[in-house]
Each structure stands twice: as C-alpha cells, then as structure tokens.
Write an enzyme that holds these catalytic residues in place. Structure first.
Site, PDB file in Angstrom:
ATOM      1  N   SER A 141       0.829  -1.208   0.000  1.00  0.00           N
ATOM      2  CA  SER A 141       0.000   0.000   0.000  1.00  0.00           C
ATOM      3  C   SER A 141       0.857   1.249   0.000  1.00  0.00           C
ATOM      4  O   SER A 141       0.412   2.309  -0.413  1.00  0.00           O
ATOM      5  CB  SER A 141      -0.910   0.009   1.219  1.00  0.00           C
ATOM      6  N   HIS A 162      -1.567  -2.406  -6.971  1.00  0.00           N
ATOM      7  CA  HIS A 162      -2.165  -2.050  -5.686  1.00  0.00           C
ATOM      8  C   HIS A 162      -3.685  -2.065  -5.781  1.00  0.00           C
ATOM      9  O   HIS A 162      -4.287  -1.217  -6.443  1.00  0.00           O
ATOM     10  CB  HIS A 162      -1.657  -0.663  -5.244  1.00  0.00           C
ATOM     11  N   GLU A 174      -4.191   0.350  -9.011  1.00  0.00           N
ATOM     12  CA  GLU A 174      -3.052   1.234  -9.288  1.00  0.00           C
ATOM     13  C   GLU A 174      -1.897   0.376  -9.807  1.00  0.00           C
ATOM     14  O   GLU A 174      -1.479  -0.570  -9.129  1.00  0.00           O
ATOM     15  CB  GLU A 174      -2.602   1.952  -8.015  1.00  0.00           C
ATOM     16  N   ASN A 212      -3.529   6.491  -1.594  1.00  0.00           N
ATOM     17  CA  ASN A 212      -3.169   6.638  -0.175  1.00  0.00           C
ATOM     18  C   ASN A 212      -2.499   7.974   0.121  1.00  0.00           C
ATOM     19  O   ASN A 212      -2.601   8.484   1.238  1.00  0.00           O
ATOM     20  CB  ASN A 212      -2.292   5.469   0.285  1.00  0.00           C
TER      21      ASN A 212
HETATM   22  N1  3HC Z   1     -17.234  -9.505  -2.241  1.00  0.00           N
HETATM   23  C1  3HC Z   1     -18.222  -9.371  -3.129  1.00  0.00           C
HETATM   24  N2  3HC Z   1     -19.189  -8.426  -3.018  1.00  0.00           N
HETATM   25  C2  3HC Z   1     -19.138  -7.623  -1.955  1.00  0.00           C
HETATM   26  C3  3HC Z   1     -18.128  -7.699  -0.966  1.00  0.00           C
HETATM   27  C4  3HC Z   1     -17.138  -8.697  -1.152  1.00  0.00           C
HETATM   28  N3  3HC Z   1     -16.125  -8.825  -0.287  1.00  0.00           N
HETATM   29  N4  3HC Z   1     -18.341  -6.717  -0.034  1.00  0.00           N
HETATM   30  C5  3HC Z   1     -19.447  -6.053  -0.413  1.00  0.00           C
HETATM   31  N5  3HC Z   1     -19.934  -6.602  -1.564  1.00  0.00           N
HETATM   32  C6  3HC Z   1     -21.048  -6.118  -2.356  1.00  0.00           C
HETATM   33  C7  3HC Z   1     -22.386  -6.337  -1.725  1.00  0.00           C
HETATM   34  O1  3HC Z   1     -22.927  -7.595  -2.062  1.00  0.00           O
HETATM   35  C8  3HC Z   1     -23.212  -5.171  -2.305  1.00  0.00           C
HETATM   36  O2  3HC Z   1     -23.617  -5.409  -3.658  1.00  0.00           O
HETATM   37  P1  3HC Z   1     -24.864  -4.604  -4.337  1.00  0.00           P
HETATM   38  O3  3HC Z   1     -24.675  -3.147  -4.050  1.00  0.00           O
HETATM   39  O4  3HC Z   1     -24.730  -4.928  -5.787  1.00  0.00           O
HETATM   40  O5  3HC Z   1     -26.048  -5.187  -3.654  1.00  0.00           O
HETATM   41  C9  3HC Z   1     -22.202  -4.059  -2.395  1.00  0.00           C
HETATM   42  O6  3HC Z   1     -20.912  -4.677  -2.435  1.00  0.00           O
HETATM   43  C10 3HC Z   1     -22.314  -3.141  -1.235  1.00  0.00           C
HETATM   44  O7  3HC Z   1     -22.161  -3.890  -0.048  1.00  0.00           O
HETATM   45  P2  3HC Z   1     -23.082  -3.737   1.237  1.00  0.00           P
HETATM   46  O8  3HC Z   1     -24.509  -3.476   0.841  1.00  0.00           O
HETATM   47  O9  3HC Z   1     -22.800  -4.900   2.131  1.00  0.00           O
HETATM   48  O10 3HC Z   1     -22.511  -2.475   2.018  1.00  0.00           O
HETATM   49  P3  3HC Z   1     -22.331  -0.986   1.562  1.00  0.00           P
HETATM   50  O11 3HC Z   1     -23.314  -0.528   0.568  1.00  0.00           O
HETATM   51  O12 3HC Z   1     -22.196  -0.267   2.848  1.00  0.00           O
HETATM   52  O13 3HC Z   1     -20.891  -0.988   0.829  1.00  0.00           O
HETATM   53  C11 3HC Z   1     -18.562  -0.906   0.755  1.00  0.00           C
HETATM   54  C12 3HC Z   1     -19.779  -1.516   1.430  1.00  0.00           C
HETATM   55  C13 3HC Z   1     -18.463  -1.423  -0.694  1.00  0.00           C
HETATM   56  C14 3HC Z   1     -17.351  -1.390   1.532  1.00  0.00           C
HETATM   57  C15 3HC Z   1     -18.693   0.663   0.728  1.00  0.00           C
HETATM   58  O14 3HC Z   1     -19.015   1.135   2.009  1.00  0.00           O
HETATM   59  C16 3HC Z   1     -17.446   1.355   0.264  1.00  0.00           C
HETATM   60  O15 3HC Z   1     -17.200   1.480  -0.936  1.00  0.00           O
HETATM   61  N6  3HC Z   1     -16.643   1.858   1.228  1.00  0.00           N
HETATM   62  C17 3HC Z   1     -15.378   2.536   0.919  1.00  0.00           C
HETATM   63  C18 3HC Z   1     -14.285   1.506   0.814  1.00  0.00           C
HETATM   64  C19 3HC Z   1     -12.966   2.132   0.489  1.00  0.00           C
HETATM   65  O16 3HC Z   1     -12.774   3.342   0.453  1.00  0.00           O
HETATM   66  N7  3HC Z   1     -11.975   1.256   0.251  1.00  0.00           N
HETATM   67  C20 3HC Z   1     -10.629   1.697   0.006  1.00  0.00           C
HETATM   68  C21 3HC Z   1      -9.870   1.615   1.279  1.00  0.00           C
HETATM   69  S1  3HC Z   1      -8.213   2.127   1.084  1.00  0.00           S
HETATM   70  C22 3HC Z   1      -7.423   0.732   0.564  1.00  0.00           C
HETATM   71  O17 3HC Z   1      -7.969  -0.335   0.413  1.00  0.00           O
HETATM   72  C23 3HC Z   1      -5.982   0.902   0.260  1.00  0.00           C
HETATM   73  C24 3HC Z   1      -5.122   0.060   1.147  1.00  0.00           C
HETATM   74  O18 3HC Z   1      -3.798   0.219   0.699  1.00  0.00           O
HETATM   75  C25 3HC Z   1      -5.187   0.452   2.602  1.00  0.00           C
END
Ligand code: 3HC
Length: 306
Positions: A141, A162, A174, A212
């Site tokens: 990351s 990434h 990325e 990030n």
């Molecule tokens: N596998 C498959 N599908 C998944 C899943 C998984 N692991 N997790 C969630 N889903 C699907 C659900 O089935 C749902 O599908 P639908 O909308 O088609 O019905 C959809 O994703 C949304 O899930 P939920 O309804 O359970 O929950 P939310 O609507 O609250 O969404 C979230 C959850 C997708 C995590 C959303 O809140 C989000 O986009 N959050 C931001 C995440 C983010 O910013 N990530 C980046 C972090 S930084 C990073 O990763 C970098 C690293 O280096 C640290």
C-alpha cells in the site's frame, strides 16, 4: 451502475504475446484472497499460497461466500447457475502452503505483511526460482517498489499492483512503475488489470502512490478532529457521507481498513515526505496499542459483533 459489472467479464486472450493467464497470489489475508477471487472470476487459474493452513482455510471460506454474492447478482434466482458459477470459479483456485507450488505462473502477486525485509526476502527467492518470463508484483500500500525490488535481477519484470479493499467491489487498480520496469511488463500489467475487471491508473513509485497519498491527509485530519473533540465521531462520518458523497465516513473507513494499517501508511508517508500532516497521532497510537484495530478486532471507533 452495478458495481460488480466488470466482474462478469470473461478473460479474453489479449493480442499481446505476454498476456497473463495464470496467477499466483502469495498471502491469504483479506487482500490476497480478494485478488485470487477476482482472478478466478475472470477465468484464470490461480494458486493461492500462505504459510498457514488455517489462513488458507479461512480464505477459501470467504472466497466461496463472496463468489456467491457475485453469482447471485449475475444469475438472480437461478440456483443451479449460481452454484455452477461458484463451483467453476472456486475450482480454479488451488491452495498451497509452499511458494514452490506457485512458481509456474505468468504473474506472481505478493500480498503479505507490510514489512520491507520480509517482502525483499520473498522477492529474492521468487526471482531466483520462477521462470524467466514470470512477472513479479507487489500489492504494497505504501512501501517503495524500488526498495522492495532492490535485490532482484529481473527489475524489468517487476512492479506494483495495488488493489483496494474490498477487492471484489472496488473498481480501481493502481499500476506502479518502478524505475526499471519495461514497457512490455507495464503493458502486460495494465492488460491483466483490465481483464480482471478493474480500471487501471498509473503512478510512479512515490509515497502512497495516488490514492493513499490523498487519503492519508484526509484520514489524519479526521482523526485529529475527533481527538480534539471538535465533533462526535458520528457527525464527522455523517458529514463526509452526506456532505461530500463518500460511501463511508473517515472513521468508519479507518475501522474498515484497520487502524494498524492506517497507522502504518501514515508512518511511511511521514518517513518519506516529512510532511507534518502525516505526523504520528497520539489517539491512533493509543488505540493500536490497546488492540482496538477496527472491524477485525471487534472494536475501533465503533464496536462490531465478532
Ligand atoms: N465480495 C463481493 N461483493 C461484496 C463484498 C465482497 N467482499 N463486499 C461487499 N460486496 C457487495 C455487496 O454484495 C453489495 O452489492 P450490491 O450493491 O450490488 O447489492 C455491495 O458490495 C455493497 O455492499 P453492502 O450493501 O454490504 O454495504 P455498503 O453498501 O455499505 O458498501 C462498501 C460496502 C463497498 C465497503 C462501501 O461502504 C465502500 O465502498 N466503502 C469505501 C471503501 C474504500 O474506500 N476502500 C478503500 C480503502 S483504502 C485501501 O484499500 C488501500 C489500502 O492500501 C489500505
């Protein structure tokens, strides 16, 4: 638009002679299992490697559950098609506790612990043992790609891929260019990223890359705002969800990503840039020391059912 639309795409053999068709993922945690899942969904044969049989077992369970979520979206109520989709994708993933079992892939992606020396040891070994054509990539990351690849000979066939959490849902990849990556390797990585349903962006080997580097100051300022008592955690999160259209507020996101990961990313950014925005945050340090890591530990800014 369906967030998972890219995942229904089949892997089509590309015009490039170097198209990647077989993938090994080293590290069976959240990111590694997500990468294995999207690769298998795209029709590729995957080897998922982790030293711990327990972690591999957990990864397989979570991959199967997540494949079912995807399959239900594609095949609605058709139970047999759902089962077939899950089985076919799942069967493309072989697991092993030995990295030697995954050497014969076109692409090997590392998604292990964020420790420079451990990553370097792994890449030195992979470089020595993997066939000449194999491309090596890290999902780090924030650690420098050039530093991770210091000891390897195939610097032209090495770069960063990434992914973002949750990998099956987040549409971005990325592609990080180290100083010595060849154009051919870079193009093969970009094509592979598209083949697993991701939109690829490119960044030089700079601290935090694109996402990030921008999320870091945002997250740090949110933590300081809460630490100072300017607003409640709920109001900080609601503010950014409803006022800026983010899917999660910054404190919810910190819990989701893991406060230890958050701390690590900020630490690397501070070491590399000396920008005071990335300076250590006493509240974050305290929470990590107390084991309050967010969703994975059951408590962070909020509490979660284990
Ligand atoms: N596998 C498959 N599908 C998944 C899943 C998984 N692991 N997790 C969630 N889903 C699907 C659900 O089935 C749902 O599908 P639908 O909308 O088609 O019905 C959809 O994703 C949304 O899930 P939920 O309804 O359970 O929950 P939310 O609507 O609250 O969404 C979230 C959850 C997708 C995590 C959303 O809140 C989000 O986009 N959050 C931001 C995440 C983010 O910013 N990530 C980046 C972090 S930084 C990073 O990763 C970098 C690293 O280096 C640290």
């Amino acid at each position: 638009m369906n967030k998972l639309v890219g995942l229904t795409r089949n892997f089509s053999s590309s015009s490039s002679l170097n198209a990647i068709k077989t993938v090994t993922v080293v590290g069976g945690g959240l990111m590694g299992s997500g990468i294995a899942q999207v690769s298998a969904q795209a029709g590729q044969n995957v080897t998922l490697v982790d030293l711990s049989p327990d972690i591999l077992q957990k990864s397989q369970k979570s991959i199967e559950n997540n494949l079912r979520r995807v399959a239900k979206k594609i095949h609605k109520d058709d139970a047999s098609k759902i089962d077939n989709y899950v089985k076919e994708s799942f069967d493309r993933i072989k697991v092993s506790t030995k990295v030697e079992d995954g050497l014969n892939s076109d692409l090997i992606i590392e998604a292990i612990v964020e420790k420079l020396d451990i990553k370097q040891q792994l890449f030195n070994k992979l470089d020595e043992l993997a066939p000449q054509h194999t491309i090596l990539a890290t999902n780090t990351s924030s650690i420098s790609i050039n530093e991770i690849g210091t000891g390897i000979k195939r610097k032209d066939r090495f770069g960063g891929l990434h992914f973002f959490n949750p990998v099956p849902v987040m549409r971005l990849l990325e592609v990080i260019k180290g100083d010595h990556i060849s154009e051919e390797t870079y193009q093969a990585m970009m094509e592979w990223g598209k083949s697993v349903g991701k939109t690829c962006i490119t960044c030089k080997d700079t601290p935090g890359f694109v996402v990030n580097r921008l999320l870091g100051p945002y997250s740090a300022e949110a933590l300081r705002m809460y630490e100072r008592g300017d607003a409640t955690k709920e109001d900080i999160d609601i503010g950014m969800k409803l006022g800026a259209g983010y899917p999660m507020g910054p404190l919810e996101l910190a819990d989701y990503t893991g406060l230890d990961t958050n701390k690590f990313v900020l630490q690397v950014l501070y070491e590399k840039t000396k920008d005071p925005v990335f300076k250590p945050i006493p509240l974050l340090d305290k929470m990590v020391a107390e084991g309050k890591l967010g969703i994975k530990s059951g408590e962070g800014f909020y509490t979660y059912k284990k």
